[in-house]
Design a protein around this motif. Structure first.
Motif, PDB file in Angstrom:
ATOM      1  N   GLY A 256       1.002  -1.108   0.103  1.00 25.56           N
ATOM      2  CA  GLY A 256       0.488  -0.234  -0.129  1.00 25.56           C
ATOM      3  C   GLY A 256       0.165   1.380   0.143  1.00 25.56           C
ATOM      4  N   LEU A 257       2.055   1.317   0.805  1.00 22.50           N
ATOM      5  CA  LEU A 257       2.686   2.504   1.022  1.00 22.50           C
ATOM      6  C   LEU A 257       3.276   2.829  -0.514  1.00 22.50           C
ATOM      7  CD1 LEU A 257       5.222   1.872   4.245  1.00 22.50           C
ATOM      8  CD2 LEU A 257       3.307   3.331   3.345  1.00 22.50           C
ATOM      9  N   LEU A 258       3.766   1.453  -1.136  1.00 22.02           N
ATOM     10  CA  LEU A 258       4.593   1.230  -2.384  1.00 22.02           C
ATOM     11  C   LEU A 258       3.418   2.296  -4.070  1.00 22.02           C
ATOM     12  CD1 LEU A 258       7.554   1.147  -3.676  1.00 22.02           C
ATOM     13  CD2 LEU A 258       6.393  -1.227  -4.370  1.00 22.02           C
ATOM     14  N   ALA A 259       2.413   1.214  -3.198  1.00 17.40           N
ATOM     15  CA  ALA A 259       1.235   1.892  -4.221  1.00 17.40           C
ATOM     16  C   ALA A 259       1.296   3.872  -4.858  1.00 17.40           C
ATOM     17  CB  ALA A 259      -0.289   1.411  -4.262  1.00 17.40           C
ATOM     18  N   VAL A 260       1.562   3.932  -3.719  1.00 16.29           N
ATOM     19  CA  VAL A 260       1.022   5.594  -3.282  1.00 16.29           C
ATOM     20  C   VAL A 260       2.246   6.464  -4.171  1.00 16.29           C
ATOM     21  CG1 VAL A 260       0.566   7.563  -1.551  1.00 16.29           C
ATOM     22  CG2 VAL A 260      -0.285   5.452  -1.714  1.00 16.29           C
ATOM     23  N   VAL A 261       3.589   5.928  -3.108  1.00 13.95           N
ATOM     24  CA  VAL A 261       4.974   6.450  -3.368  1.00 13.95           C
ATOM     25  C   VAL A 261       4.535   6.789  -5.164  1.00 13.95           C
ATOM     26  CG1 VAL A 261       7.362   6.471  -3.461  1.00 13.95           C
ATOM     27  CG2 VAL A 261       5.348   6.232  -1.551  1.00 13.95           C
ATOM     28  N   VAL A 262       4.466   5.223  -6.115  1.00 13.69           N
ATOM     29  CA  VAL A 262       5.397   5.283  -7.418  1.00 13.69           C
ATOM     30  C   VAL A 262       3.532   5.982  -7.958  1.00 13.69           C
ATOM     31  CG1 VAL A 262       6.414   3.585  -7.072  1.00 13.69           C
ATOM     32  CG2 VAL A 262       3.822   3.099  -7.564  1.00 13.69           C
ATOM     33  N   ALA A 263       2.489   6.471  -7.578  1.00 13.03           N
ATOM     34  CA  ALA A 263       1.613   6.412  -7.792  1.00 13.03           C
ATOM     35  C   ALA A 263       0.969   8.117  -8.344  1.00 13.03           C
ATOM     36  CB  ALA A 263      -0.226   5.724  -7.637  1.00 13.03           C
ATOM     37  N   THR A 264       1.828   8.830  -7.792  1.00 14.56           N
ATOM     38  CA  THR A 264       1.644  10.079  -7.720  1.00 14.56           C
ATOM     39  C   THR A 264       1.772  10.868  -8.698  1.00 14.56           C
ATOM     40  OG1 THR A 264       3.951  10.737  -6.834  1.00 14.56           O
ATOM     41  CG2 THR A 264       2.388  10.904  -4.717  1.00 14.56           C
ATOM     42  N   PRO A 265       2.617  10.661  -9.902  1.00 13.93           N
ATOM     43  CA  PRO A 265       3.189  11.557 -11.273  1.00 13.93           C
ATOM     44  C   PRO A 265       1.578  11.081 -11.207  1.00 13.93           C
ATOM     45  CG  PRO A 265       4.502  10.199 -10.715  1.00 13.93           C
ATOM     46  CD  PRO A 265       3.507  10.226  -9.707  1.00 13.93           C
ATOM     47  N   CYS A 266       0.645  10.587 -11.380  1.00 14.99           N
ATOM     48  CA  CYS A 266      -0.010  10.055 -12.128  1.00 14.99           C
ATOM     49  C   CYS A 266      -1.255  10.339 -11.826  1.00 14.99           C
ATOM     50  CB  CYS A 266      -0.799   8.650 -12.794  1.00 14.99           C
ATOM     51  SG  CYS A 266       0.837   7.927 -13.749  1.00 14.99           S
ATOM     52  N   THR A 267      -1.647  11.152 -10.379  1.00 17.24           N
ATOM     53  CA  THR A 267      -2.694  11.479  -9.958  1.00 17.24           C
ATOM     54  C   THR A 267      -3.607  12.570 -10.464  1.00 17.24           C
ATOM     55  OG1 THR A 267      -1.505  12.922  -8.477  1.00 17.24           O
ATOM     56  CG2 THR A 267      -2.213  10.915  -7.482  1.00 17.24           C
ATOM     57  N   ALA A 268      -1.811  13.930 -11.456  1.00 19.64           N
ATOM     58  CA  ALA A 268      -2.674  14.662 -11.376  1.00 19.64           C
ATOM     59  C   ALA A 268      -3.922  15.140 -12.559  1.00 19.64           C
ATOM     60  CB  ALA A 268      -1.603  15.654 -11.600  1.00 19.64           C
ATOM     61  N   PRO A 269      -3.800  14.282 -14.050  1.00 18.94           N
ATOM     62  CA  PRO A 269      -4.849  14.057 -15.030  1.00 18.94           C
ATOM     63  C   PRO A 269      -6.425  14.224 -13.654  1.00 18.94           C
ATOM     64  CG  PRO A 269      -3.008  12.390 -15.294  1.00 18.94           C
ATOM     65  CD  PRO A 269      -2.933  12.903 -14.036  1.00 18.94           C
ATOM     66  N   PHE A 270      -6.463  13.489 -13.067  1.00 21.84           N
ATOM     67  CA  PHE A 270      -7.570  12.945 -12.689  1.00 21.84           C
ATOM     68  C   PHE A 270      -8.126  13.653 -11.537  1.00 21.84           C
ATOM     69  CE2 PHE A 270      -6.994   9.915 -15.221  1.00 21.84           C
ATOM     70  CZ  PHE A 270      -7.578   9.686 -15.472  1.00 21.84           C
ATOM     71  N   MET A 271      -7.010  14.307 -10.752  1.00 26.24           N
ATOM     72  CA  MET A 271      -7.329  14.916  -9.107  1.00 26.24           C
ATOM     73  C   MET A 271      -6.595  16.870  -9.279  1.00 26.24           C
ATOM     74  SD  MET A 271      -6.960  11.660  -6.584  1.00 26.24           S
ATOM     75  CE  MET A 271      -5.692  11.288  -7.758  1.00 26.24           C
ATOM     76  N   GLY A 272      -6.416  17.081 -10.136  1.00 25.55           N
ATOM     77  CA  GLY A 272      -5.346  18.554 -10.088  1.00 25.55           C
ATOM     78  C   GLY A 272      -5.989  19.427 -10.076  1.00 25.55           C
ATOM     79  N   ALA A 273      -7.472  19.376  -9.744  1.00 28.42           N
ATOM     80  CA  ALA A 273      -8.531  20.814  -9.004  1.00 28.42           C
ATOM     81  C   ALA A 273      -8.470  20.488  -7.704  1.00 28.42           C
ATOM     82  CB  ALA A 273      -9.698  20.719  -9.747  1.00 28.42           C
ATOM     83  N   ALA A 274      -8.431  19.355  -7.568  1.00 28.73           N
ATOM     84  CA  ALA A 274      -9.047  19.075  -6.211  1.00 28.73           C
ATOM     85  C   ALA A 274      -7.767  19.502  -5.104  1.00 28.73           C
ATOM     86  CB  ALA A 274      -9.337  17.382  -6.163  1.00 28.73           C
ATOM     87  N   ILE A 275      -6.601  18.023  -6.011  1.00 31.49           N
ATOM     88  CA  ILE A 275      -5.537  18.973  -5.125  1.00 31.49           C
ATOM     89  C   ILE A 275      -4.853  19.707  -4.684  1.00 31.49           C
ATOM     90  CG2 ILE A 275      -3.168  18.075  -4.989  1.00 31.49           C
ATOM     91  CD1 ILE A 275      -3.382  15.244  -6.521  1.00 31.49           C
ATOM     92  N   GLY A 276      -5.353  20.976  -5.803  1.00 33.52           N
ATOM     93  CA  GLY A 276      -4.793  22.436  -5.775  1.00 33.52           C
ATOM     94  C   GLY A 276      -5.811  23.254  -4.354  1.00 33.52           C
ATOM     95  N   SER A 277      -6.949  23.181  -4.902  1.00 37.64           N
ATOM     96  CA  SER A 277      -7.979  23.313  -3.728  1.00 37.64           C
ATOM     97  C   SER A 277      -7.651  23.378  -2.081  1.00 37.64           C
ATOM     98  CB  SER A 277      -9.280  23.213  -3.983  1.00 37.64           C
ATOM     99  OG  SER A 277      -9.557  23.918  -5.625  1.00 37.64           O
ATOM    100  N   ALA A 278      -7.218  21.542  -2.318  1.00 31.51           N
ATOM    101  CA  ALA A 278      -7.379  21.395  -0.706  1.00 31.51           C
ATOM    102  C   ALA A 278      -6.092  21.794   0.212  1.00 31.51           C
ATOM    103  CB  ALA A 278      -6.872  19.781  -0.835  1.00 31.51           C
ATOM    104  N   LEU A 279      -4.663  22.209  -1.040  1.00 26.57           N
ATOM    105  CA  LEU A 279      -3.521  22.532  -0.828  1.00 26.57           C
ATOM    106  C   LEU A 279      -3.944  24.166  -0.156  1.00 26.57           C
ATOM    107  CD1 LEU A 279      -0.848  20.788  -2.486  1.00 26.57           C
ATOM    108  CD2 LEU A 279      -1.847  20.175  -0.358  1.00 26.57           C
ATOM    109  N   ALA A 280      -4.672  25.124  -1.223  1.00 29.75           N
ATOM    110  CA  ALA A 280      -4.938  26.018  -0.472  1.00 29.75           C
ATOM    111  C   ALA A 280      -6.387  26.743   0.378  1.00 29.75           C
ATOM    112  CB  ALA A 280      -5.592  27.329  -1.615  1.00 29.75           C
TER     113      ALA A 280
END
Length: 702
Positions: free
Chosen positions: A431-455
């Protein structure tokens, strides 16, 4: 008596001649030679006609501009350049920085500039050397360059020389020169008497709030914010303002370099009820230092959470996660014939690993942001050290799946309880490894959510990241909660060994891809270190396998394996030094200009359409889009037909300019594409491109 009169007359005439000559030289000394063009008359002036040793006296670059022409403030806005002055001074003399007068805003078509019309003086403080003596002359030479604009912008330059007499007492310049300095003094920024804060306002907006006594509809006729740094706000956008008793609010649009979580200096120009404009110096505090929880999110919490959950679910199908899916497939196969409790615990431990990794990444991002540094999602892949370590890890996992060595083989036969614990630890690590290598692929589907969450406030961010993790873990979690699904798998047999061995090859492929990413970041020296480490990983794995197959008495393979691990750790200390010596090769394209905010602003000022592609070597979706769409003949031809300038930004290594550009669109990850039509607002294209999506954007009416 007749002889005395002519003598006295000649004496007074001589004194008058000397006095007039001295006054003439003093008057000439306060202004240098003049650089003149049809657009501007520029000179160097002094506030004192005569200086004394050790005195501080103001110099000024004086510009008298033709009608409708303007020059620039230190932040010129969308076009232009501020004046620069380089001095050649005698020993012991120094000149300080320009004390910038408050500017005006000039809007010409789709661009806006900050600067001055008519006449302006840029004051600087000169310190006269203390070792000068009365009767000496202080020679000052300066070379300056500036830009003046009307509908076109023209750079100019000049060389100036100014000689100031030195005396025991200073004498002021002529009234005409002092009046020129007065034009700058009336514009000098004043100390801000009110409290000011800046916060995100949603949809790419910012809210500048001013609180204090004396603010009312009667005392404020207009207000305008001038950021000191380029790109903090959209310079041409209308700044809507309103004033209530004690509160002035300006609604701003974020610029390309906006970082809502960072402080921003600048000026606030306020025109009072009598029509007098004053400029106040601002040190704007970010939203994070305003009242706790007062920062509005760009998206509602439920919407951010929904997007995050769906994005995490879709992430299971993304290529970044495929290597980990291979591990999960082998783990699922290992469940064949297991009891229900083991299956449930495996799913729960995998989910726990996913959530732990997401929380760790979220806390790391929030901590870095709180320290005033801007980073983006997937930031760990911008570190050559991290990429190298992941490459070695993938290689080690592949060797383990191929059977070169076993993880936990020495525990076999020591009891079912220990074996079960080992399996749960493996699920957690997966589970740890899945997240570590997956982060470069998250942006296409969650860019707006991540950007809003961090603001948004920290609590919002943590909720979003937890739901993102639940989405990623859901398929495997369902398999654990409903063991009947696992019982439908074929019974244990040789096929399980063959499947495990086959799953090693996605690991090897991922290790090879990470090596390619490393070359983009650290060049050939970094590649040499990584390849040497890969050989050591293979050697350590083989020695560990020998030790496992030879029993506990085979101590020497284990000793050599341990020594190999020590050398491997030593290589990780060498790699950062290699990064400092080698510039990033980048993700290049022969038909693309490298991204820069200044170049983008210049192209927009020229009325040219611009397509911006933000990419990175570690972003697989970016590379797929470039191979299948952006490099296609159809898209390339469309760019030529519509005169589109193609700009590409490389985020393989950390680049604050690209980070700021992404933040201006409330994005924190890649891929990201924006098309700027001529004279219109930018269009954000979807993260997964097709040829028709791009060509249709280019063909829109402008």
């Amino acid at each position: 008596m007749s002889h005395t009169y002519p003598t006295l007359l000649r004496f007074f005439a001589h004194v008058l001649f000397v006095l007039l000559g001295w006054l003439s030289s003093a008057a000439c000394a306060v202004e240098s030679n003049v650089q003149q063009s049809p657009r501007a008359t520029v000179s160097l002036i002094s506030e004192s006609a005569v200086v004394m040793p050790g005195q501080e006296v103001r110099l000024g670059l004086r510009q008298r501009l033709a009608p409708h022409w303007h020059t620039y403030w230190k932040n010129p806005g969308d076009a232009g350049s501020p004046p620069h002055v380089d001095f050649t001074l005698p020993q012991g003399a120094t000149v300080g920085e320009i004390a910038w007068p408050g500017p005006d805003r000039f809007i010409i078509g789709p661009v806006a500039s900050y600067g001055y019309e008519n006449e302006i003086v840029f004051p600087m403080t000169l310190t006269v050397p203390r070792d000068l003596q009365p009767g000496d002359r202080l020679a000052i030479e300066a070379k300056a360059d500036w830009v003046v604009c009307e509908k076109e912008c023209i750079p100019e330059e000049g060389t100036f020389r100014l000689e100031l007499p030195v005396a025991a007492a200073a004498q002021p310049a002529a009234a005409e020169v002092l009046a020129a300095f007065e034009t700058a003094d009336t514009r000098q920024p004043q100390v801000m008497p009110w409290q000011v804060s800046l916060s995100p306002a949603g949809n790419g907006g910012l809210q500048l709030r001013v609180d204090g006594e004396g603010l009312s509809a009667q005392t404020v006729r207009s207000a305008l914010y001038f950021p000191e740094d380029w790109g903090v706000v959209d310079h041409v956008a209308e700044q809507e303002w309103k004033v209530e008793e004690g509160v002035l609010t300006l609604m701003l649009r974020e610029g390309q370099n906006a970082v809502p979580t960072a402080a921003s200096a600048g000026l606030l120009a306020v025109t009072d009820g009598g029509g007098t404009r004053r400029w106040f110096a601002l040190d704007v505090q970010p939203a994070a230092t305003a009242a706790a929880g007062s920062v509005p999110a760009a998206l509602p919490l439920w919407q951010m959470a929904l997007f995050a959950f769906l994005g995490g679910l879709i992430l299971n199908l993304m290529p970044c996660v495929f290597p980990v899916l291979a591990i999960k497939a082998a783990a699922v196969a290992g469940m064949s014939g297991s009891d229900r409790r083991a299956v449930r615990l495996s799913g729960l431990f995998y989910t726990l690993g996913v959530l732990t990794a997401f929380l760790a990444l979220a806390l790391a991002l929030l901590a870095v942001r709180a320290g005033g540094t801007a980073v983006g999602w997937g930031f760990q892949f911008q570190s050559p050290l991290f990429v190298t370590a992941m490459c070695w890890l993938m290689l080690a996992i592949g060797l383990n799946l191929s059977g070169v060595f076993e993880i936990g083989a020495s525990l076999a036969g020591r009891g079912q309880h220990l074996a079960t614990r080992q399996g749960h630890a493996g699920s957690f690590f997966t589970g740890l490894l899945a997240v570590v290598v997956a982060t470069p692929c998250t942006a296409p589907f969650m860019g707006a959510a991540i950007g809003s969450a961090l603001a948004a406030p920290a609590l919002y961010s943590l909720v979003v990241f937890i739901l993102m993790g639940l989405g990623l873990a859901l398929p495997f979690l369902l398999l654990g909660l409903f063991p009947a699904l696992a019982q439908r798998l074929p019974r244990p047999g040789v096929w399980m060994l063959r499947l495990r061995q086959a799953m090693a090859f996605p690991m090897y492929a991922t290790a090879a891809w990470l090596l390619w990413v490393l070359v983009q970041q650290a060049g050939e020296p970094g590649l040499r270190v990584a390849l040497a480490g890969a050989v050591l990983v293979g050697l350590v794995a083989w020695l560990a396998g020998l030790g496992q197959h030879g029993g506990w008495r085979a101590w020497w393979p284990r000793g050599l394996a341990l020594a190999g691990l020590v050398v491997l750790l030593g290589l990780t200390l060498v790699l950062p030094a290699q990064q400092a010596e080698v510039a990033s090769a980048g993700v290049k394209a022969a038909d693309a200009e490298p991204y820069s905010a200044e170049r983008l602003a210049a192209l927009r000022a020229e009325g040219k359409p611009v397509f911006v592609n933000m990419t990175a070597a570690w972003c697989i979706t970016c590379l797929v889009n470039e191979r299948t769409t952006l490099s296609s003949g159809v898209v390339q031809q469309a760019m030529k037909e519509h005169g589109v300038v193609y700009m590409k930004g490389d985020w393989t290594n950390r680049d604050p300019a690209i980070t700021a550009f992404l933040h201006s669109f409330q994005r924190d990850g890649l891929p990201f594409y924006a098309f700027y039509p001529a004279g219109a607002e930018p269009l954000v294209l979807p993260p997964v491109l097709t040829q028709s999506i791009v060509t249709d954007a280019f063909a829109q009416p402008q």
